[in-house]
Design an enzyme around this catalytic site. Structure first.
Site, PDB file in Angstrom:
ATOM      1  N   THR A  48      -0.318 -12.533   8.467  1.00 32.11           N
ATOM      2  CA  THR A  48       0.792 -12.821   8.295  1.00 32.11           C
ATOM      3  C   THR A  48       2.198 -12.172   9.383  1.00 32.11           C
ATOM      4  OG1 THR A  48       0.549 -12.043   5.728  1.00 32.11           O
ATOM      5  CG2 THR A  48       2.532 -12.722   6.610  1.00 32.11           C
ATOM      6  N   GLY A  49       1.614 -11.312  10.242  1.00 28.59           N
ATOM      7  CA  GLY A  49       2.140 -10.768  10.963  1.00 28.59           C
ATOM      8  C   GLY A  49       2.646 -12.348  12.113  1.00 28.59           C
TER       9      GLY A  49
ATOM     10  N   GLY B  85       2.511  -5.470   7.516  1.00 31.53           N
ATOM     11  CA  GLY B  85       1.727  -5.862   6.174  1.00 31.53           C
ATOM     12  C   GLY B  85       0.366  -6.742   7.435  1.00 31.53           C
ATOM     13  N   SER B  86      -0.110  -7.960   7.145  1.00 29.56           N
ATOM     14  CA  SER B  86      -1.711  -8.289   7.785  1.00 29.56           C
ATOM     15  C   SER B  86      -1.164  -8.946   9.161  1.00 29.56           C
ATOM     16  CB  SER B  86      -1.843  -8.925   7.053  1.00 29.56           C
ATOM     17  OG  SER B  86      -1.672  -9.774   6.239  1.00 29.56           O
ATOM     18  N   THR B  87      -2.206  -8.904  10.073  1.00 30.87           N
ATOM     19  CA  THR B  87      -1.933  -9.215  11.151  1.00 30.87           C
ATOM     20  C   THR B  87      -2.267 -10.605  10.635  1.00 30.87           C
ATOM     21  OG1 THR B  87      -3.837  -8.066  11.934  1.00 30.87           O
ATOM     22  CG2 THR B  87      -3.656  -9.754  13.649  1.00 30.87           C
TER      23      THR B  87
ATOM     24  N   ASN C 134       0.955  -0.809  -0.249  1.00 34.51           N
ATOM     25  CA  ASN C 134       0.115   0.026  -0.079  1.00 34.51           C
ATOM     26  C   ASN C 134       0.402   1.432  -0.044  1.00 34.51           C
ATOM     27  OD1 ASN C 134       0.593  -0.745   2.504  1.00 34.51           O
ATOM     28  ND2 ASN C 134      -1.239  -0.348   3.335  1.00 34.51           N
TER      29      ASN C 134
ATOM     30  N   CYS D  75      -3.557   1.203   6.344  1.00 31.59           N
ATOM     31  CA  CYS D  75      -2.984   0.562   7.168  1.00 31.59           C
ATOM     32  C   CYS D  75      -4.224   1.272   8.639  1.00 31.59           C
ATOM     33  CB  CYS D  75      -2.167   0.072   8.492  1.00 31.59           C
ATOM     34  SG  CYS D  75      -0.731   1.953   8.602  1.00 31.59           S
TER      35      CYS D  75
ATOM     36  N   GLU E 103       7.991   1.713  15.083  1.00 26.36           N
ATOM     37  CA  GLU E 103       8.865   2.197  14.311  1.00 26.36           C
ATOM     38  C   GLU E 103       8.757   3.607  14.379  1.00 26.36           C
ATOM     39  OE1 GLU E 103       7.582   0.544  10.658  1.00 26.36           O
ATOM     40  OE2 GLU E 103       9.858  -0.404  10.642  1.00 26.36           O
TER      41      GLU E 103
ATOM     42  N   GLU F 218       4.323  -3.802  12.587  1.00 30.72           N
ATOM     43  CA  GLU F 218       3.481  -2.935  11.913  1.00 30.72           C
ATOM     44  C   GLU F 218       1.963  -3.902  11.089  1.00 30.72           C
ATOM     45  OE1 GLU F 218       3.199  -0.549  13.460  1.00 30.72           O
ATOM     46  OE2 GLU F 218       5.353   0.362  13.854  1.00 30.72           O
TER      47      GLU F 218
HETATM   48  P1  NAD Z   1       0.301  -8.886   3.847  1.00 31.91           P
HETATM   49  O1  NAD Z   1       0.742  -9.693   5.062  1.00 31.91           O
HETATM   50  O2  NAD Z   1      -0.397  -9.906   2.956  1.00 31.91           O
HETATM   51  O3  NAD Z   1       2.295  -9.245   2.795  1.00 31.91           O
HETATM   52  C1  NAD Z   1       3.374  -8.872   3.522  1.00 31.91           C
HETATM   53  C2  NAD Z   1       4.240  -9.178   3.192  1.00 31.91           C
HETATM   54  O4  NAD Z   1       4.937 -10.512   3.499  1.00 31.91           O
HETATM   55  C3  NAD Z   1       4.330  -8.722   2.212  1.00 31.91           C
HETATM   56  O5  NAD Z   1       5.806  -8.107   1.576  1.00 31.91           O
HETATM   57  C4  NAD Z   1       4.393 -10.531   1.295  1.00 31.91           C
HETATM   58  O6  NAD Z   1       5.077 -11.031   0.333  1.00 31.91           O
HETATM   59  C5  NAD Z   1       4.975 -11.035   2.941  1.00 31.91           C
HETATM   60  N1  NAD Z   1       4.788 -12.543   3.582  1.00 31.91           N
HETATM   61  C6  NAD Z   1       3.678 -12.995   3.050  1.00 31.91           C
HETATM   62  N2  NAD Z   1       3.403 -14.871   3.278  1.00 31.91           N
HETATM   63  C7  NAD Z   1       4.595 -14.504   4.271  1.00 31.91           C
HETATM   64  C8  NAD Z   1       5.081 -15.135   5.196  1.00 31.91           C
HETATM   65  N3  NAD Z   1       4.552 -16.664   5.827  1.00 31.91           N
HETATM   66  N4  NAD Z   1       6.195 -14.929   6.119  1.00 31.91           N
HETATM   67  C9  NAD Z   1       6.932 -13.800   5.648  1.00 31.91           C
HETATM   68  N5  NAD Z   1       6.405 -12.812   5.171  1.00 31.91           N
HETATM   69  C10 NAD Z   1       5.630 -13.386   4.123  1.00 31.91           C
HETATM   70  O7  NAD Z   1       0.189  -7.667   3.388  1.00 31.91           O
HETATM   71  P2  NAD Z   1      -1.069  -6.622   2.098  1.00 31.91           P
HETATM   72  O8  NAD Z   1      -1.535  -7.486   2.046  1.00 31.91           O
HETATM   73  O9  NAD Z   1       0.128  -6.787   1.716  1.00 31.91           O
HETATM   74  O10 NAD Z   1      -0.532  -5.447   3.114  1.00 31.91           O
HETATM   75  C11 NAD Z   1      -1.732  -4.736   3.781  1.00 31.91           C
HETATM   76  C12 NAD Z   1      -1.562  -4.961   5.586  1.00 31.91           C
HETATM   77  O11 NAD Z   1      -1.160  -4.313   5.832  1.00 31.91           O
HETATM   78  C13 NAD Z   1      -2.566  -4.641   6.090  1.00 31.91           C
HETATM   79  O12 NAD Z   1      -3.848  -5.928   6.845  1.00 31.91           O
HETATM   80  C14 NAD Z   1      -2.096  -2.803   6.507  1.00 31.91           C
HETATM   81  O13 NAD Z   1      -3.652  -2.268   7.496  1.00 31.91           O
HETATM   82  C15 NAD Z   1      -1.343  -3.347   6.886  1.00 31.91           C
HETATM   83  N6  NAD Z   1      -0.891  -2.632   6.600  1.00 31.91           N
HETATM   84  C16 NAD Z   1       0.173  -2.106   8.491  1.00 31.91           C
HETATM   85  C17 NAD Z   1       0.770  -1.618   8.305  1.00 31.91           C
HETATM   86  C18 NAD Z   1       1.204  -0.797  10.123  1.00 31.91           C
HETATM   87  O14 NAD Z   1       1.822   0.474   9.973  1.00 31.91           O
HETATM   88  N7  NAD Z   1       0.545  -1.063  10.558  1.00 31.91           N
HETATM   89  C19 NAD Z   1       0.999  -0.019   7.417  1.00 31.91           C
HETATM   90  C20 NAD Z   1       0.554  -0.718   5.788  1.00 31.91           C
HETATM   91  C21 NAD Z   1       0.425  -1.824   5.925  1.00 31.91           C
END
Ligand code: NAD
Length: 490
Positions: free
Chosen positions: A244-245, A240-242, A166, A296, A471, A262
């Site tokens: 994947t986190g 990224g997403s919760t 994003n 996010c 961060e 994050e």
């Molecule tokens: P995502 O979790 O699908 O992917 C994020 C990253 O993780 C990508 O680079 C992906 O290739 C990688 N990934 C996927 N599977 C993995 C694994 N098993 N192990 C390690 N890495 C892996 O998220 P997205 O769809 O790219 O982003 C959107 C999400 O991010 C939303 O939930 C949004 O709220 C969140 N987000 C949070 C913040 C914040 O600062 N809190 C900022 C921006 C986006």
């Protein structure tokens, strides 16, 4: 080009040229590596192939970690001022390519070139420049006749960075600058949906930093997992997403890596009965719909006191009527497309649910699937039930529910009734009353009568399932370090 031969070849710094029209390359150990296999990156405004990105393999990732590990002793031995000077030079080099980066960001991510893409790239460069000046000085916590106790911060080693689609430029550089200034080296893996700007700012970095200090490897999700499991990686900085986190945290546990996560959010905005609501309609519109809701910290639930709810919804809807969704390269576009087809399909499912459940929609509501790009209309849902999908889930698109409330205790309970806790905002003329509400919200950041302010010195991170750690700010810098306690007898 033979990848194995490339990986074995010594780094020739003078050969590093950044060509925004040229093929994309991985940055590994100071060299630019083109791969035999590539994957398609799409322009979300047209769904046509925009470019082919290098499909990094497990061997590339290993080589990148090895490059970062080899660079660590000399990089960490430099003084903060020496590293800061190089990071300042990196900001200058990025600035020289600013217009190319803005254009590329719009083409790969979709956000409007003249507004969101421009502000993202400018903010990111500003961040690099400013973080380069930050320091974590040693702190004396005890100084007696017998001894001195001093706390110092030492770098961790190789940091793995994983970023989403994003805000690929801002969120990437938010990690690089503090990671490097504190003396670590890095391997970054961008989202497979938006790898292009990251590959380019990786190429730019090779002109400035010693070989191996910053490595970029694009490819599939499995590279992310490999990074989290890698024995030579000391920390993962993930956005990224919760969902994947949680995987990142689990697979980092094997080697006890430090993690900063994050994650997602479902931010409430609470408009109290005494709020000057007419004046905040545009602010809250952009808080909800900026970057087409792919944010996010977008306001994802707007709670408005029942005495002003109907008027607020009408004015908000009126404002939304003037907004133009389109190709981000068009200067008349206010909001661009959804970045990828996966997210577009999720939104199709959510829009179908809103229609099936019969929720009241005051604008939008129907996705025109005949359009060539991933365009989704601005949609406002009027007072759906608290257990509806649109109130519970993170849509990550241009749709927001506006909910009525009666009592403060009630709205606080509803705002907190979510596993997320990223950010929130409270709006009211009586500042003290608004602050009292803010104090009761479970979130890492709460704004009162303002929103989406960020700063180099302002820590940012989520509570509950919105994340772990922060961060930015001194706290964010410290997360790239070990705390080391020295005791010196006098
Ligand atoms: P995502 O979790 O699908 O992917 C994020 C990253 O993780 C990508 O680079 C992906 O290739 C990688 N990934 C996927 N599977 C993995 C694994 N098993 N192990 C390690 N890495 C892996 O998220 P997205 O769809 O790219 O982003 C959107 C999400 O991010 C939303 O939930 C949004 O709220 C969140 N987000 C949070 C913040 C914040 O600062 N809190 C900022 C921006 C986006």
């Amino acid at each position: 080009m033979s990848e194995a031969a490339e990986l074995d070849a010594p780094a020739d710094r003078s050969a590093v040229r950044v060509d925004f029209n040229g093929p994309y390359a991985l940055s590994i150990g100071g060299r630019l590596i083109e791969t035999n296999t590539t994957f398609d990156v799409f322009n979300p405004a047209t769904n046509e192939v925009l470019a082919r990105a290098p499909d990094g393999s497990a061997e590339h990732l290993d080589a990148a970690v090895a490059g970062a590990k080899a660079a660590f002793p000399a990089w960490s031995a430099m003084s903060w001022d020496e590293r800061g000077a190089l990071i300042g030079e990196y900001a200058d080099a990025l600035e020289a390519h600013k217009d190319d980066l803005i254009r590329l960001l719009t083409l790969e991510q979709g956000k409007p070139r003249h507004s969101m893409a421009k502000s993202e790239v400018e903010a990111a460069i500003y961040w690099v420049r400013e973080v380069a000046k930050r320091r974590l000085p040693p702190q004396v916590v005890e100084d007696t006749d017998e001894h001195v106790v001093e706390i110092r911060h030492t770098p961790l080693g190789v940091v793995g960075a994983i970023t989403p689609w994003n805000f690929p430029v801002l969120l990437g550089l938010w990690k690089i600058a503090p990671c490097l200034v504190t003396g670590n080296t890095m391997v970054m893996k961008p989202s497979p949906y938006t790898p292009l700007c990251t590959l380019r700012f990786g190429e730019i970095a090779q002109q400035v930093f010693p070989a191996g200090v910053l490595n970029i490897v694009s490819g599939g999700n499995e590279l992310g997992q490999q990074l989290t499991e890698h024995p030579d990686v000391a920390k993962i900085s993930f956005t990224g997403s919760t969902a994947t986190g949680k995987k990142v945290m689990a697979s980092s546990a094997g080697t006890l890596k430090r993690v900063t996560l994050e994650l997602g959010g479902k931010d409430p905005a609470i408009v109290l009965a005494d709020a000057d609501w007419q004046s905040i309609v545009p602010t809250l519109f952009w808080a909800a719909f900026g970057n087409s809701g792919q944010w996010c910290i977008a306001s994802k639930r707007i709670y408005v006191h029942r005495s002003i709810h109907a008027d607020f919804v009408a004015a908000f809807t009126d404002y939304a009527r003037g907004i133009r969704v389109g190709d981000g390269m068009d200067p008349d576009t206010d909001l661009g497309p959804i970045q990828n087809r996966m997210q577009y399909d999720k939104l199709r499912s959510l829009f179908a649910d809103v229609a099936e459940q019969g929720h009241k929609v005051t604008i939008g509501g129907t996705i025109d699937e005949s359009l060539p790009g991933n365009f989704v209309p601005v949609t406002v849902v009027d007072n759906p039930p608290d257990d509806s999908r649109i109130v519970r889930e993170e849509p990550f698109g241009p749709i927001v529910p506006i909910l009525a409330f009666d009592e403060i205790d009630e709205v606080v309970a509803r705002a907190n009734d979510t596993p997320f806790g990223l950010a929130a905002s409270v709006w009211g003329k009586d500042r003290e009353a608004a602050i009292a509400v803010a104090e009761r919200i479970e979130a890492g950041t709460v704004w009162v009568n303002e929103i989406h302010i960020h700063g180099i010195d302002i820590p940012f991170g989520g509570h509950k399932q919105s994340g772990l750690g922060v961060e930015n700010g001194a706290e964010g810098l410290a997360e790239f370090t070990n705390t080391k306690t020295y005791m010196f007898r006098k």
